[in-house]
Motif scaffolding. Structure first.
Motif, short mmCIF file in Angstrom:
data_model
loop_
_atom_site.label_atom_id
_atom_site.label_comp_id
_atom_site.label_asym_id
_atom_site.label_seq_id
_atom_site.Cartn_x
_atom_site.Cartn_y
_atom_site.Cartn_z
N ARG A 132 0.82 -1.22 0.00
CA ARG A 132 0.00 0.00 0.00
C ARG A 132 0.85 1.26 0.00
N GLU A 133 1.93 1.28 0.71
CA GLU A 133 2.77 2.49 0.78
C GLU A 133 3.37 2.81 -0.59
N ARG A 134 3.81 1.79 -1.30
CA ARG A 134 4.33 2.02 -2.66
C ARG A 134 3.22 2.52 -3.57
N LEU A 135 2.02 1.93 -3.47
CA LEU A 135 0.89 2.40 -4.25
C LEU A 135 0.54 3.84 -3.88
N ARG A 136 0.57 4.16 -2.59
CA ARG A 136 0.27 5.52 -2.16
C ARG A 136 1.24 6.52 -2.78
N MET A 137 2.51 6.20 -2.80
CA MET A 137 3.50 7.10 -3.40
C MET A 137 3.26 7.26 -4.91
N ASN A 138 2.93 6.17 -5.58
CA ASN A 138 2.61 6.24 -7.01
C ASN A 138 1.37 7.09 -7.26
N ILE A 139 0.37 6.94 -6.38
CA ILE A 139 -0.85 7.73 -6.52
C ILE A 139 -0.57 9.21 -6.27
N VAL A 140 0.24 9.51 -5.27
CA VAL A 140 0.60 10.91 -4.99
C VAL A 140 1.27 11.52 -6.21
N ASN A 141 2.20 10.81 -6.80
CA ASN A 141 2.89 11.31 -8.00
C ASN A 141 1.92 11.50 -9.16
N ARG A 142 1.00 10.56 -9.34
CA ARG A 142 0.04 10.65 -10.45
C ARG A 142 -0.94 11.81 -10.25
N VAL A 143 -1.42 11.98 -9.01
CA VAL A 143 -2.34 13.08 -8.73
C VAL A 143 -1.64 14.42 -8.95
N GLN A 144 -0.38 14.50 -8.55
CA GLN A 144 0.38 15.74 -8.77
C GLN A 144 0.58 16.00 -10.26
N ALA A 145 0.70 14.95 -11.05
CA ALA A 145 0.85 15.13 -12.50
C ALA A 145 -0.47 15.53 -13.16
N LEU A 146 -1.59 14.95 -12.68
CA LEU A 146 -2.89 15.24 -13.28
C LEU A 146 -3.45 16.59 -12.85
N LEU A 147 -3.35 16.89 -11.57
CA LEU A 147 -3.91 18.14 -11.02
C LEU A 147 -2.91 18.81 -10.09
N PRO A 148 -1.88 19.40 -10.62
CA PRO A 148 -0.84 19.96 -9.75
C PRO A 148 -1.35 21.05 -8.82
N GLU A 149 -2.34 21.83 -9.26
CA GLU A 149 -2.83 22.93 -8.43
C GLU A 149 -3.72 22.46 -7.28
N ARG A 150 -4.28 21.27 -7.37
CA ARG A 150 -5.18 20.77 -6.32
C ARG A 150 -4.66 19.54 -5.61
N ALA A 151 -3.48 19.06 -5.97
CA ALA A 151 -2.97 17.80 -5.43
C ALA A 151 -2.86 17.83 -3.91
N GLN A 152 -2.30 18.88 -3.36
CA GLN A 152 -2.12 18.95 -1.91
C GLN A 152 -3.47 18.90 -1.19
N GLN A 153 -4.44 19.63 -1.71
CA GLN A 153 -5.77 19.64 -1.11
C GLN A 153 -6.43 18.26 -1.21
N LEU A 154 -6.30 17.60 -2.35
CA LEU A 154 -6.94 16.29 -2.55
C LEU A 154 -6.29 15.22 -1.67
N LEU A 155 -5.01 15.31 -1.47
CA LEU A 155 -4.28 14.27 -0.72
C LEU A 155 -4.18 14.56 0.77
N ALA A 156 -4.69 15.69 1.22
CA ALA A 156 -4.54 16.08 2.61
C ALA A 156 -5.17 15.09 3.58
N TYR A 157 -6.32 14.55 3.22
CA TYR A 157 -7.04 13.68 4.15
C TYR A 157 -6.90 12.20 3.85
N VAL A 158 -6.15 11.88 2.84
CA VAL A 158 -5.95 10.48 2.46
C VAL A 158 -4.51 10.11 2.75
#
Length: 159
Positions: A132-158
């Protein structure tokens, strides 16, 4: 006097839909007629057209999920993820769920909702999963690539 240019209208002709795969209908989901159609996404199989089950076929289940998510059906894709992980939890199939998380290819998603669904659905038991931790890091990178302006907000609670 100005010359008049004729206005050409292209009237769309009905499309022959006989090539499409049989579609399931989900009443009340969306659409003008109150029905949700899933065309060519429900993989037609010998077992009465049901989509693959993650307990039986992880790769087939993931393939159906990728198709659903890429076709813009993010709501059903999120539901499919949560239902599958809940079913694996209920059956205490932690290793199988960990294998599923290990095989997720985040680059095949073009929206963040299904990616976040993996993290939300497995958050309560994150200590039990090795991958899960490796998947989480991959997801964080992908979210930052897809929505860089909202990534921090989207990932704050997950987490």
């Amino acid at each position: 006097m100005a010359s008049k240019t004729p206005l050409l209208l292209e009237i769309p002709q009905p499309v022959d839909s006989s090539w499409r795969l049989p579609a399931k209908r989900y009443p009340g989901r969306r659409g003008l007629d109150g029905r949700y159609r899933s065309e060519a996404l429900e993989l037609v199989r010998e077992d009465h057209g049901r989509p693959p089950n993650p307990l039986e076929d992880i790769d087939g289940w993931l393939e159906a999920l990728y198709l659903r998510a890429l076709s813009g059906q993010t709501g059903p894709a999120v539901g499919q993820i949560i239902d599958a992980i809940e079913e694996l939890f209920a059956r205490q199939e932690i290793r199988r769920c960990d294998t599923l998380l290990e095989r997720v290819d985040v680059s095949r998603f073009d929206t963040v909702e299904p990616l976040l669904a993996f993290l939300m659905a497995t958050g309560r038991a994150k200590e039990q999963f090795i991958s899960r931790e490796r998947l989480r890091m991959n997801i964080v990178n992908r979210v930052q690539a897809l929505l860089p302006e909202r990534a921090q907000q989207l990932l704050a609670y997950v987490k």
